[in-house]
Design an enzyme around this catalytic site. Structure first.
Site, PDB file in Angstrom:
ATOM      1  N   HIS A   1       0.850  -1.189   0.000  1.00 41.41           N
ATOM      2  CA  HIS A   1       0.000   0.000   0.000  1.00 41.41           C
ATOM      3  C   HIS A   1       0.885   1.238   0.000  1.00 41.41           C
ATOM      4  CE1 HIS A   1      -3.645   2.320   1.897  1.00 41.41           C
ATOM      5  NE2 HIS A   1      -3.069   2.982   0.922  1.00 41.41           N
TER       6      HIS A   1
ATOM      7  N   GLU B   1       0.999   8.185  -3.732  1.00 45.69           N
ATOM      8  CA  GLU B   1       1.873   7.825  -2.619  1.00 45.69           C
ATOM      9  C   GLU B   1       3.119   8.714  -2.581  1.00 45.69           C
ATOM     10  OE1 GLU B   1       1.182   5.651  -0.089  1.00 45.69           O
ATOM     11  OE2 GLU B   1      -0.783   5.793  -1.051  1.00 45.69           O
TER      12      GLU B   1
ATOM     13  N   HIS C   1       3.298  11.005   0.583  1.00 49.67           N
ATOM     14  CA  HIS C   1       4.197  10.403   1.564  1.00 49.67           C
ATOM     15  C   HIS C   1       5.665  10.422   1.146  1.00 49.67           C
ATOM     16  CE1 HIS C   1       0.582   9.105   3.560  1.00 49.67           C
ATOM     17  NE2 HIS C   1       0.198   8.429   2.501  1.00 49.67           N
TER      18      HIS C   1
END
Length: 217
Positions: free
Chosen positions: A33, A82, A86
């Site tokens: 993930h 992502e 992040h």
């Protein structure tokens, strides 16, 4: 992966299992993930995702980190999300300070943790039978020496069992495994952007039987 963690200087790494109702061509193994820093106040929003920077990783990315929620031909939307959310924060660490390092290290951690192999060795196999959540937790803690965070989809209407959906591992900034801990009442970044069907992942209930499906329906 993403973070529920508020211990200083930690990273979270999540494995994801998808239901066929919620994704395109779901793999029958745990996939990535994401990889998240525990705090993300200092992200570089001008550092845009560029798939050409990870061209050498694309084969592994498509296998270990597939975008199962979108049906676009190149399926890079998930990776872009992502990185933007992040990766640009994790890049404050030298070991993660480029797109190639960030995605490459995530794949390296995936292979190092080897969740699929661990569960198999522990006798926890996809099955139509139910497991006790405490047994799954104990097996993972015994194998890795740390406690991960396990997230589930709640029971559907008329059902008694929750469905295991995501397992989160935590690392120090030196990328050593540590226990995952969460503060009482804190909200989940996972719930903020990962909604599967009509349900959202949340910390599994230790008292509910747990379904680890052999064939996603």
């Amino acid at each position: 992966l993403y973070s529920w963690i508020h211990a200083a200087n930690t990273l979270c790494f999540c494995f994801l299992q998808m239901n066929a109702n919620d994704c395109h061509d779901p793999p029958k193994y745990w996939t990535i993930h994401g990889l998240w820093p525990d705090r993300a106040e200092d992200c570089n929003r001008t550092w845009h995702f560029n798939v050409t920077e990870i061209k050498d990783l694309l084969s592994d990315m498509r296998h270990y980190w597939p975008d199962v929620l979108h049906s676009s031909l190149n399926r890079t939307q998930f990776w872009k999300h992502e990185w933007d959310k992040h990766g640009t924060c994790a890049a404050t660490l030298e070991v993660l300070n480029s797109q190639k390092k960030y995605f490459g290290k995530a794949i390296e951690l995936y292979q190092h943790v080897d969740l699929n192999g661990c569960l198999l060795k522990a006798g926890i196999n996809p099955s139509s039978s139910y497991y006790k959540m405490t047994a799954i937790k104990e097996a993972l803690t015994r194998f890795y020496g740390v406690t991960p965070k396990i997230q589930c989809l709640p029971p559907e209407e008329g059902e008694e069992a929750q469905t295991i959906g995501q397992i989160e591992f935590c690392f120090t900034k030196e990328l050593q495994l540590v226990n995952c801990t969460a503060l009482e009442g804190e909200s989940s970044r996972t719930q903020a952007h990962l909604k599967l069907g009509t349900s959202e992942l949340s910390v599994c209930n230790d008292t509910l039987p747990t379904y680890y499906p052999s064939e996603v329906q």
